[in-house]
Design a protein around this motif. Structure first.
Motif, mmCIF file in Angstrom:
data_model
loop_
_atom_site.group_PDB
_atom_site.id
_atom_site.type_symbol
_atom_site.label_atom_id
_atom_site.label_comp_id
_atom_site.label_asym_id
_atom_site.label_seq_id
_atom_site.Cartn_x
_atom_site.Cartn_y
_atom_site.Cartn_z
ATOM 1 N N PHE A 46 -0.140 13.852 25.003
ATOM 2 C CA PHE A 46 -1.443 14.059 24.377
ATOM 3 C C PHE A 46 -1.490 15.393 23.633
ATOM 4 O O PHE A 46 -2.087 15.513 22.567
ATOM 5 N N TYR A 47 -0.857 16.410 24.178
ATOM 6 C CA TYR A 47 -0.936 17.752 23.614
ATOM 7 C C TYR A 47 -0.238 17.896 22.268
ATOM 8 O O TYR A 47 -0.452 18.873 21.558
ATOM 9 N N VAL A 48 0.580 16.936 21.913
ATOM 10 C CA VAL A 48 1.246 16.956 20.610
ATOM 11 C C VAL A 48 0.793 15.793 19.732
ATOM 12 O O VAL A 48 1.337 15.575 18.668
ATOM 13 N N LEU A 90 -4.546 13.289 17.617
ATOM 14 C CA LEU A 90 -5.896 13.502 18.130
ATOM 15 C C LEU A 90 -6.045 14.908 18.696
ATOM 16 O O LEU A 90 -7.028 15.602 18.435
ATOM 17 N N SER A 91 -5.059 15.345 19.431
ATOM 18 C CA SER A 91 -5.084 16.685 19.999
ATOM 19 C C SER A 91 -5.108 17.741 18.895
ATOM 20 O O SER A 91 -5.855 18.718 18.971
ATOM 21 N N GLU A 92 -4.312 17.545 17.869
ATOM 22 C CA GLU A 92 -4.291 18.490 16.747
ATOM 23 C C GLU A 92 -5.632 18.499 16.023
ATOM 24 O O GLU A 92 -6.127 19.551 15.630
ATOM 25 N N GLU A 93 -6.251 17.336 15.866
ATOM 26 C CA GLU A 93 -7.555 17.249 15.225
ATOM 27 C C GLU A 93 -8.613 18.020 16.027
ATOM 28 O O GLU A 93 -9.430 18.753 15.461
ATOM 29 N N ILE A 94 -8.576 17.893 17.326
ATOM 30 C CA ILE A 94 -9.508 18.612 18.196
ATOM 31 C C ILE A 94 -9.301 20.118 18.059
ATOM 32 O O ILE A 94 -10.262 20.880 17.954
ATOM 33 N N ARG A 95 -8.044 20.551 18.045
ATOM 34 C CA ARG A 95 -7.756 21.980 17.886
ATOM 35 C C ARG A 95 -8.241 22.494 16.531
ATOM 36 O O ARG A 95 -8.820 23.581 16.438
ATOM 37 N N GLU A 96 -8.028 21.719 15.476
ATOM 38 C CA GLU A 96 -8.450 22.135 14.140
ATOM 39 C C GLU A 96 -9.973 22.234 14.065
ATOM 40 O O GLU A 96 -10.501 23.154 13.448
ATOM 41 N N GLU A 97 -10.668 21.291 14.672
ATOM 42 C CA GLU A 97 -12.132 21.361 14.689
ATOM 43 C C GLU A 97 -12.590 22.633 15.395
ATOM 44 O O GLU A 97 -13.533 23.288 14.960
#
Length: 85
Positions: free
Chosen positions: A6-8, A11-18
């Motif tokens: 999940f961390y890579v 969706l995880s990247e999108e959450i971090r960018e938000e």
């Protein structure tokens, strides 16, 4: 062993960018208020609210640039504010 995929994930990247975008917006809003305060320009509650609730980084960038040259806090929102050069 735990599944860490999940961390890579996208969706995880999108959450971090938000989260990063929200942090940038909050920082710019704070900077606008700092500039206006340093210039001893009063900021009405409604104006402060409009600045701190905005989440558009480009809008906030424009307001930040204007905050350095306007005579009143409300002028950062106006069409007649100095250009963003």
């Amino acid at each position: 062993m735990a599944d860490l995929s999940f961390y890579v994930s996208p969706l995880s990247e999108e959450i971090r960018e938000e989260g990063r975008a929200e942090g940038r917006a909050e920082g710019r809003a704070e900077n606008i208020l700092i500039v206006l305060g340093a210039r001893r320009i009063d900021v009405a509650h409604a104006t402060r609210e409009k600045i701190t609730t905005c989440r558009d980084p480009e809008q906030l960038r424009g307001w930040l640039l204007r905050s350095a040259v306007v005579a009143t806090a409300e002028e950062i929102f106006g069409e007649d504010a100095p250009s963003e050069q």
